[in-house]
Design a protein around this motif. Structure first.
Motif, PDB file in Angstrom:
ATOM      1  N   PHE B 216       0.833  -1.198   0.000  1.00 32.38           N
ATOM      2  CA  PHE B 216       0.000   0.000   0.000  1.00 32.38           C
ATOM      3  C   PHE B 216       0.871   1.253   0.000  1.00 32.38           C
ATOM      4  CE2 PHE B 216      -4.073   2.005   0.486  1.00 32.38           C
ATOM      5  CZ  PHE B 216      -3.771   3.217   1.063  1.00 32.38           C
ATOM      6  N   ALA B 217       1.926   1.215   0.793  1.00 35.37           N
ATOM      7  CA  ALA B 217       2.817   2.379   0.869  1.00 35.37           C
ATOM      8  C   ALA B 217       3.569   2.591  -0.434  1.00 35.37           C
ATOM      9  CB  ALA B 217       3.789   2.204   2.028  1.00 35.37           C
ATOM     10  N   LYS B 218       3.999   1.486  -1.059  1.00 31.17           N
ATOM     11  CA  LYS B 218       4.845   1.576  -2.241  1.00 31.17           C
ATOM     12  C   LYS B 218       4.033   1.648  -3.535  1.00 31.17           C
ATOM     13  CE  LYS B 218       8.902  -0.766  -4.174  1.00 31.17           C
ATOM     14  NZ  LYS B 218       9.557  -2.064  -4.331  1.00 31.17           N
ATOM     15  N   LYS B 219       2.801   1.166  -3.487  1.00 32.29           N
ATOM     16  CA  LYS B 219       1.934   1.062  -4.678  1.00 32.29           C
ATOM     17  C   LYS B 219       2.549   0.120  -5.709  1.00 32.29           C
ATOM     18  CE  LYS B 219      -0.804   4.435  -3.115  1.00 32.29           C
ATOM     19  NZ  LYS B 219      -0.823   4.014  -1.711  1.00 32.29           N
ATOM     20  N   ALA B 220       3.416  -0.771  -5.244  1.00 31.02           N
ATOM     21  CA  ALA B 220       4.088  -1.717  -6.132  1.00 31.02           C
ATOM     22  C   ALA B 220       4.393  -2.966  -5.319  1.00 31.02           C
ATOM     23  CB  ALA B 220       5.367  -1.114  -6.688  1.00 31.02           C
TER      24      ALA B 220
END
Lengths: 225, 224
Positions: B216-220
């Protein structure tokens, strides 16, 4: 009057449209060209022919529409099999050409875009990534005259838009994305490809594109686009 | 070219799966080399120095990378079940939809899962439109390829398993609004060549669930 067998919907400033036009020209195919007023004034016909992405270029052959410039180029080569060969013949070479076209679109184009739409420290980072991407892209060229070898091929058609846009954006943004330090052979190819007669005579006027790019960049930074 | 085929892959990856399906449809033998993406092997980096990613197909000692490029290569080199249509127009049309899936459906569904607030609403709206469009392409047929699976089906594989799992992990419910796509997913999963190389659902849950916050934080994806 009978409708022309091949019709191309595009835009005068779109280098994606030019990719398709070059493929048609290499094969010696006659076509009718329809200029679309993008992005805000697309014709009903275009929206009917490409309801999925609503974008140009769209090629219509015998009434059947196709979109996506690189897909269209392969279609042209598959369909008009006599004459100029655009795609390589060997499956491995074809795989390589498709890989590099994707790399150029995914990494190089987006890097170029990122550099021109960022500023300060973020831009420096984007510039470094762009320079690396172009250094890698040069591997596909090596010491060849063109990406396709002695004559231009699919990959040359795919990447020429970079040869056109990079120098313009470098001037507007005052950076260097492709130079003798990171990609000297690619830089030479830029000059060589833009000098090919078919390409030279079909590119939109540089000063017009310069002004258009500058305008778009200003609109981007002011939040209009 | 000889016939030694090696595939550097990862069982949890749909991109790896795409290549395995293609190889199995053609009935060709291959060695699967499992990569730990948190700890990539020297061999992987040697064969894919540019992107350093899986899947990588090694045909004798020659590497081919990028899942769609590999699938098309397999179709051109090996006889058997045709993956792309023979007709040039249909072939181009299949490539168009493959691109639509990779450039629209995939990022929109992904970002719908891994964003929140207004941004998420925007991605969900886009994903819904794209999923409806893709469902329309099915036109009541069993597969996108007609009676048997083809390029579009293979490229859409995430919709048959991965997206459903991801949605469950994050608490989203997009796919269920598209009954035809769900029906297609079940038919896809039941194809023999697919069944043989589809990961267990739990494997995918075990990837996403413990890494939820970090993804969620990295979107990856996060692999370690």
């Amino acid at each position: 009057m009978a409708e022309k067998e091949v019709k191309l919907f595009g835009n005068w400033a779109s280098t994606y449209t030019l990719r398709v036009e070059w493929a048609l020209k290499l094969k010696g195919i006659e076509y009718e060209y329809v200029n679309e007023d993008i992005p805000f004034n697309k014709s009903e016909e275009l929206l009917r022919l490409n309801p999925v992405t609503k974008k140009i270029p769209v090629l219509v052959h015998n009434g059947k529409p196709l979109a996506e410039s690189l897909v269209i180029i392969e279609y042209i080569d598959d369909t008009w099999t006599k004459g100029y060969s655009i795609m390589p013949k060997d499956p491995y070479d074809r795989a390589q050409a498709r890989f590099w076209a994707k790399f150029a679109d995914d990494k190089c184009m987006s890097a170029m875009y990122s550099v021109s739409t960022s500023s300060g420290e973020a831009q420096q980072k984007m510039l470094q990534e762009a320079r690396e991407a172009f250094q890698i892209l040069e591997q596909a060229l090596g010491s060849k005259k063109f990406f396709g070898g002695d004559q231009i091929g699919y990959l040359d058609l795919a990447i020429t838009l970079l040869a056109f846009w990079i120098p313009i954006l470098e001037e507007i943004v005052s950076v260097s994305m492709v130079d003798n330090e990171n990609a000297p052979l690619l830089k030479e190819w830029f000059t060589r490809i833009l000098d090919v007669d078919m390409i030279k005579t079909s590119l939109p006027p540089r000063d017009k594109m310069y002004e258009l790019s500058k305008q778009r960049r200003e609109q981007f930074f002011s939040g209009q686009i | 070219m000889g016939e030694t085929l090696k595939l550097f892959g990862w069982k949890v990856s749909p991109y790896s799966h795409r290549v395995e399906v293609a190889l199995r449809l053609k009935g060709v033998k291959y060695e699967f080399i499992h990569e730990d993406l948190a700890n990539k092997s020297d061999m992987l980096i040697r064969y894919n120095p540019i992107l350093k990613k899986i899947p990588v197909l090694l045909h004798d000692d020659t590497p081919i990378v990028e899942s769609q490029v590999i699938v098309e290569y397999i179709d051109e080199v090996f006889d058997g079940h045709p993956i792309l249509p023979k007709d040039p127009y249909e072939r181009a049309e299949a490539r168009f939809w493959a691109r639509f899936i990779d450039e629209k459906v995939r990022p929109q569904v992904w970002m719908s899962c891994w964003t929140d607030g207004e941004i998420q609403k925007s991605f969900i709206a886009q994903a819904k439109e794209s999923l409806a469009t893709l469902q329309g392409r099915l036109e009541g047929k069993k597969f996108f390829g007609g009676d048997s699976i083809g390029l579009i089906d293979i490229m859409a594989c995430s919709l048959a398993l991965w997206y459903g799992v991801m949605e469950e992990v994050v608490g989203l419910n997009l796919l269920n609004d598209y009954p035809e796509l769900c029906r297609w997913g079940e038919d896809y999963r039941n194809v023999e060549a697919v069944r043989e190389c589809l990961p267990e659902r739990e494997l995918i849950v075990d990837f996403f669930a413990p890494r939820k916050d970090r993804i969620f934080a990295k979107k990856a994806p996060v692999y370690d």
